[in-house]
Design an enzyme around this catalytic site. Structure first.
Site, PDB file in Angstrom:
ATOM      1  N   ASP A  14       0.926  -1.288  -0.043  1.00 53.17           N
ATOM      2  CA  ASP A  14       0.073  -0.040   0.043  1.00 53.17           C
ATOM      3  C   ASP A  14       0.897   1.146  -0.090  1.00 53.17           C
ATOM      4  O   ASP A  14       0.612   2.169  -0.673  1.00 53.17           O
ATOM      5  CB  ASP A  14      -0.847  -0.085   1.189  1.00 53.17           C
ATOM      6  CG  ASP A  14      -2.044  -1.114   0.956  1.00 53.17           C
ATOM      7  OD1 ASP A  14      -2.450  -1.238   0.065  1.00 53.17           O
ATOM      8  OD2 ASP A  14      -2.036  -1.766   2.446  1.00 53.17           O
ATOM      9  N   HIS A  41      -5.529  -3.911   5.139  1.00 52.58           N
ATOM     10  CA  HIS A  41      -5.116  -3.922   3.598  1.00 52.58           C
ATOM     11  C   HIS A  41      -6.142  -4.195   2.715  1.00 52.58           C
ATOM     12  O   HIS A  41      -6.126  -5.083   1.883  1.00 52.58           O
ATOM     13  CB  HIS A  41      -3.963  -5.065   3.554  1.00 52.58           C
ATOM     14  CG  HIS A  41      -3.513  -5.368   2.030  1.00 52.58           C
ATOM     15  ND1 HIS A  41      -2.691  -4.415   1.479  1.00 52.58           N
ATOM     16  CD2 HIS A  41      -3.589  -6.419   1.360  1.00 52.58           C
ATOM     17  CE1 HIS A  41      -2.466  -5.091   0.009  1.00 52.58           C
ATOM     18  NE2 HIS A  41      -2.990  -6.202   0.287  1.00 52.58           N
TER      19      HIS A  41
END
Length: 103
Positions: A14, A41
């Site tokens: 990310d 996530h």
């Protein structure tokens, strides 16, 4: 070398995505752009801290900001759609792992 004081996980991916997408707006190099990301996530659990990135001021509040946050949170979906459901962002994962190991 394992360091028990270093926290790591899938958030590395990310961070790479957030840094890449912000650099596209800021006109900076992705390698020179670091966006801290906290949370999970998956979708809205991904929380990019744009205010902590040096280039974060390149994003104006409003629609541009909202679109960037959405793209960071759902960037993996873009890849799956582009591959017509036949895969995921494996190169992105490999790159994030390499950046993490190098870093």
């Amino acid at each position: 070398v394992y360091d028990p004081k270093r926290v790591f996980g899938v958030t590395s991916l990310d961070i790479v995505r957030a840094s890449t997408f912000l650099s596209g707006i800021a006109g900076s190099k992705p390698a020179d752009t670091n966006v801290p990301v906290i949370g999970g996530h998956s979708g809205v659990t991904i929380v990019p801290l744009l205010s902590q990135a040096q280039q974060g001021s390149a994003v104006s509040a409003g629609e541009q900001y909202e679109k960037l946050i959405h793209r960071i949170q759902f960037g993996g979906d873009e890849v799956v759609k582009a591959k017509d459901g036949a895969g995921s962002a494996t190169l992105s994962m490999a790159y994030a792992g390499a950046v993490f190991a190098d870093g």
